[in-house]
Motif scaffolding. Sequence first.
Motif, mmCIF file in Angstrom:
data_model
loop_
_atom_site.group_PDB
_atom_site.id
_atom_site.type_symbol
_atom_site.label_atom_id
_atom_site.label_comp_id
_atom_site.label_asym_id
_atom_site.label_seq_id
_atom_site.Cartn_x
_atom_site.Cartn_y
_atom_site.Cartn_z
ATOM 1 N N ALA A 48 -6.473 -0.074 -0.093
ATOM 2 C CA ALA A 48 -5.086 -0.042 -0.567
ATOM 3 C C ALA A 48 -4.662 1.503 -0.697
ATOM 4 C CB ALA A 48 -5.278 -0.700 -2.063
ATOM 5 N N GLU A 49 -5.650 2.446 -1.117
ATOM 6 C CA GLU A 49 -5.022 3.760 -1.181
ATOM 7 C C GLU A 49 -4.974 4.072 0.175
ATOM 8 O OE1 GLU A 49 -8.437 5.862 -2.788
ATOM 9 O OE2 GLU A 49 -8.127 5.113 -4.679
ATOM 10 N N ALA A 50 -5.383 3.805 1.170
ATOM 11 C CA ALA A 50 -5.198 4.258 2.654
ATOM 12 C C ALA A 50 -3.742 3.741 3.005
ATOM 13 C CB ALA A 50 -6.191 3.897 3.511
ATOM 14 N N PHE A 51 -3.564 2.315 2.785
ATOM 15 C CA PHE A 51 -2.312 1.936 3.180
ATOM 16 C C PHE A 51 -1.297 2.490 2.359
ATOM 17 C CE2 PHE A 51 -4.474 -1.831 5.017
ATOM 18 C CZ PHE A 51 -3.700 -1.990 6.375
ATOM 19 N N GLY A 52 -1.571 3.083 1.191
ATOM 20 C CA GLY A 52 -0.561 3.537 0.335
ATOM 21 C C GLY A 52 -0.074 4.852 0.811
ATOM 22 N N ARG A 53 -1.095 5.853 1.475
ATOM 23 C CA ARG A 53 -0.875 6.983 1.916
ATOM 24 C C ARG A 53 0.096 6.772 3.361
ATOM 25 N NH1 ARG A 53 -6.099 8.026 0.676
ATOM 26 N NH2 ARG A 53 -6.911 7.389 2.683
ATOM 27 N N LEU A 54 -0.279 5.695 4.109
ATOM 28 C CA LEU A 54 0.758 5.379 5.214
ATOM 29 C C LEU A 54 1.955 4.855 4.890
ATOM 30 C CD1 LEU A 54 -1.929 3.312 7.485
ATOM 31 C CD2 LEU A 54 -1.065 5.616 7.680
ATOM 32 N N GLY A 55 2.309 4.473 3.689
ATOM 33 C CA GLY A 55 3.692 3.905 3.269
ATOM 34 C C GLY A 55 3.677 2.468 3.771
#
Length: 1007
Positions: free
Chosen positions: A858-865
Amino acid sequence: MCDARSVESPAISPVFVGRADEFTALSAALARATATGEPQFVLVGGEAGVGKTRLLEEFAAHACDQGAHTAVGGCLELGADGLPFAPFATALRALHRAVGDELTEAVAGREAELARLLPDLGAAAPGAHDQDGRARLFELTARLLERLTRERTVVLVIEDLHWSDRSTRELLGYLVRSVQSARLVVLATYRSDDVHRRHPLRPFLAELDRLRTVRRLELERLTPQEVREQFAGIRGVADPDRATVADIYARSEGNPFFVEELTLSCDGACGLSESLRDLLMVRVEGLPDAAQRVVRIAARNARVEHGLLQTVAGLSEDELIEGLRGAVGGNVLVPLEEGGAWGGAAYRFRHALLREAVLDDLLPGERTRLSRRYAEALEAEPSLVRPEERAARLASYWYHARDAAKALPAVLDAIADTRERHAYAEQTELLERAMELWDEVPEELRRTLPPLGSLESYPPCGCRIGAELELHFLDLLAEASVASRLDGQRDRGLGFVKKGLKLIDRMPGGDAMRAAWFWMERSRLVTGLGRGDGWAELARAMELIEGEKPSPVHADVLSHVAAWHMLHTQSEDTVPLATRAVEMARQVGADEVELHAGITLATLRSRTGETDAWISEMYRLRELALRIGAPRTVLRVLINLPDALLKMGLAREAVDEGLAGIEELRARGLHDGAAFCAANVVEALIALGEFDRAQVLLDTWRPSAVGSGTQTSLALHAAELALLRGDLDAVPALIDAARTHLGRNDRLPQWAIPLAVVEMGYAAARARYADALAVLEGMLEQLPLPGQDAYVWMLLAHGAGLAAELRDPSGVEGLVARLEATAAGLAERPTAPLDLVLRAQVARARGAFDPVALEAAAEAFGRLGYPHAVARLALARADALLAGGGSRTEAGELLAGAWDAAGRMGAVPLREEIGRLAGRARIPVGADSASDAESEDPVEAFGLTARERDVLRLVSAGRTNRQIAEELFISPKTASVHVSNLMAKLGVSGRGEAAALAHRMRLFEAV
C-alpha cells in the motif's frame, strides 16, 4: 393527444445524430414554459438539408411525451403573393383537432373574427380591412393562445419562415411582444441560405434578435464522427468502411440530407442521384447568363482566387464583377476575404455537391479545355495562388487536362510537397495518379525524372543516366505502401507491396535488396492488420539479405527482427542482434534505422535495472527522432516513451509525455499513431485513478483508430475502465472487440495478459469463479514468456488476488503454489510492488494475514500515486483485521479512507465492497453511506427468502441436496427447487459459484 406527426419528415436515418446542444436548449425551453408559465420563443436557422425538420420531429415527440400539445404550420412557397396567415391557420386547425370543444369554448363570441385565421369556425365577419381590424385579430389570437395554455403546454411550430408572407411575420412579431403569461413554446424555422441581402425576412430577424425573450439557434453541419454514425444507421452496419465515410463527409460537407442521398446511392461508387443533381442545379439554372458562365468556370476549383478566375475567364473586371454579383446573390458562390499576392479575394461554392453538380453538367471537352486554361494561367503567373498550394493545383490541372508529359513531373513535385506536410492520404492519391500516368509518358522523359529517395532504408535504383539516378516504377509502389500505412490504410498498402514483389519476381536476376525491403514492409502491414505476427515475412527478408554487404536495408531488417524478438520470444541473442543493427546502421549512415534499433536496444537494456540511464537515453532518442522527422521513428518513440515510463511507475510523467506525443503525432498527420499513444495515456490515467479523464480521451480518439494494435489497445482499456466503474454490461462486448481486432496476434503478451486480467475480473464480478480460474489457467499454460516479466508479474498478482477472493485454502493450494513457483523463476523484479501484492494475496488465499506485505504494498502504490490499488489494499487489510479480531479502529480508518478514494474515482464496485464490509462490521464510512452500510442482512439485496437463505448457507458449507433436505426437514426435490431458485437470483451458474460468492461476500461469517 398531440400533433407530433405533422412535423415528421421522410427521414431515412433511423438514428438521430448530433444536435445534442440544440435538443437540450429546446427541451429546456419546454421545461421553463411548463414550470413557470413564461412563453418561450426560439428561431431555428440553417441551410437547406441541415436537419431543422428532423430536430423538430424529435423535439415534438419529446414534447408529446411530456404531455404538451404540438401544432405545426408551414409557410407556402408563394412569398408576398401567397395566402396570409397560412401557417397559423394550419397550426390552429391542428390544435382544434387536438382539443376540440375546449378551443370552441375559448373562442365563443369571437368566431366570426377569428375565422380569418381558422375558417373551420365559420364564415368570417364582414367589415373593413383596416389597421384596427388587423390589430383586433392579432390581440384575439394572443388571448386564445393564453386561454389554451392555462391547463397544458402548447408547442406552436412555424416552418419555413423564409417563405412567409408579411402578415404571418407581423402576427408572429405581435405574439412575441404581447404574450406575457402562457405555457407556450413558439418555434420558427428558416433557411439561412435563402435569406439573401434583400430578403424581407432579414430585417424581421434583426428586429427579433434585439428582443431578450427570443433565442436564436443556428444548426451547423455534422462532424465527421456524426456523419459516420448517420451512415452506419442508414446502412445498418456497426463498423462502416472508413474510406467510404471519409468520401461521403468530404462531398456532403456534413449536410445530413446530402449524407442520406449519397449513402443511399453508394453502391460500389457513391455518385449523385438524379434527384439530388436536379435539385442542386435548379439554383444555378436560375442565375443570369453572365453569372452562370462565371459559375461554370469557377467549378474547376474548390476555391478560386479572384485574379486566377479573371485570367482564365478572359473577362474584363466589370464583366467579372457582374457575373460574380449574380452568383453570390443567388447563394451559389460565397466570397472569401483573403490577403496575399493572389488578389486578396477568393470565392468558393456554397456547398461541395453544388460544385460537383455543375462539373457533372459540363461536357467532357469543356472540362479538359478548362483544366488546361487553368494550368497555363498558373504556369505563366505562379503568384496567382498561395505558394503552399501551387504544386498540388498545377498537378491537378495538368492531370485533368490529360497531358501526361506535363502532368507526371507536376504530380511528382506535388508528392514531395504533400510528404513534407505529412499529408499521407493526399500523397497516396498522388502516387496512384503518377502510376496511372507512368505508361503514358515517353520512356526518354521518364528516364530524366529524379528519384523520390524519401523512404527509410529503401535502396536507390542504381540505374544511372550520366550522374543522375532514374526514377523507377518500383519506387512509386514503395512510397505508396508507406504513405498508405502512415495514413492507416494498411489494406491498400498491402496491395502496393504485393504488386512490387510481383514486379521484382519478373525482373531478370531479381533485386534482393528491394525484395527484402518489400517483405519487411509486408511484415509491418500484416501485423498492423492483425493477420499474423509478421515473422514469416521477416524471415523471408532475412534470407534475402544473407551474405549481402552492409546496407541500410540490411541494418533495417536486423532492427526489425530484434524488435520482433523483444515482443515475442526474447532470448539471449536479442540484445546482440539489436546492437549489431545499431552498429551497421551507423556504419552505412542510416540515421533513422540507427534510431529505430536504438529504441529497441534501450528498451532491452532498461530491464537490467539501469532506470535513470535508460530514461535519459529514451529522451535523447526522442529528440533525435523529432529532429530527423522520419515518421516511423517519431511514431515509435513517441508511443513507447509513455508506455515505458508507466512500466517504471512514473504514471504522471507518462501522462504528460503522452499528451505531448499525441499532439506531435496529430500535427504530423499520424492519427492512428496518436490514437495508440492516447491508449497508453489512458492506461496511465486509470492507474492514477483519473477515470473521467481516461474516458474522455478514449471517446476522443476511438474514431481515429484504424490499426489492429491501436483498436485492440483502446478496446482493452475501455473494458478495464468499464469494469472498474461498474459498467459490467459493457465489458464482454469490449473484450470481444479487442480480441477481434487482435486477430492472429492474440498471443502477444502485451495484449494477451491484460485482456486475461480483465476477463478474470469480469468473471469474478459476476461470481463466475470457474470461468475466472479457467482464464488464469489458460494463461499460465502459455508460460514461460521470456523477456515479458512485467506482464507475467501482472498476471501472477491478479491470479493471487482471485485465489484470495475464493477463501478456499484447501481448494486453491495447488494454484497458489504454482503462482509462487512461477514468480520465483522470474529474473526481473517488477517496478510496481506486484511482488508484495503477490505475497500478501497468497497469504490471504491460505487463510493467513501478512500485514507487513499488505502495508508495504500500500505504501509503495501510494508513492506511485495509484489510488485504486491503495484503496483495494486498504479493503484487504481491513478485512483481515476484522476477521482476525484486530483493531476495529484501524479497520474503520482504512475503510473510511478507501471509501472516500473510491467515491472520488467513481470506482463503484470497489465502493460497494467497502460498504458491504463496513455494513457487516457496523462501521460508518461516510455521511452518505447509510444506505450502503446499514443493511442488517446483505443477503436481502439478492431478494432471497428466509428458506433460500438457509439453503444458501448449507450450499456454502458444501452440503448436498439430500443433506440439505435432512437438515431442514424438507424433501430432496424441494431442496433442489430452492437451490435452483437461489442460483437464479444470485446470477450464478452452479453450486460452486454460489458458494464462492457467499464466501467472497462473507454473507454468513461474523465480523
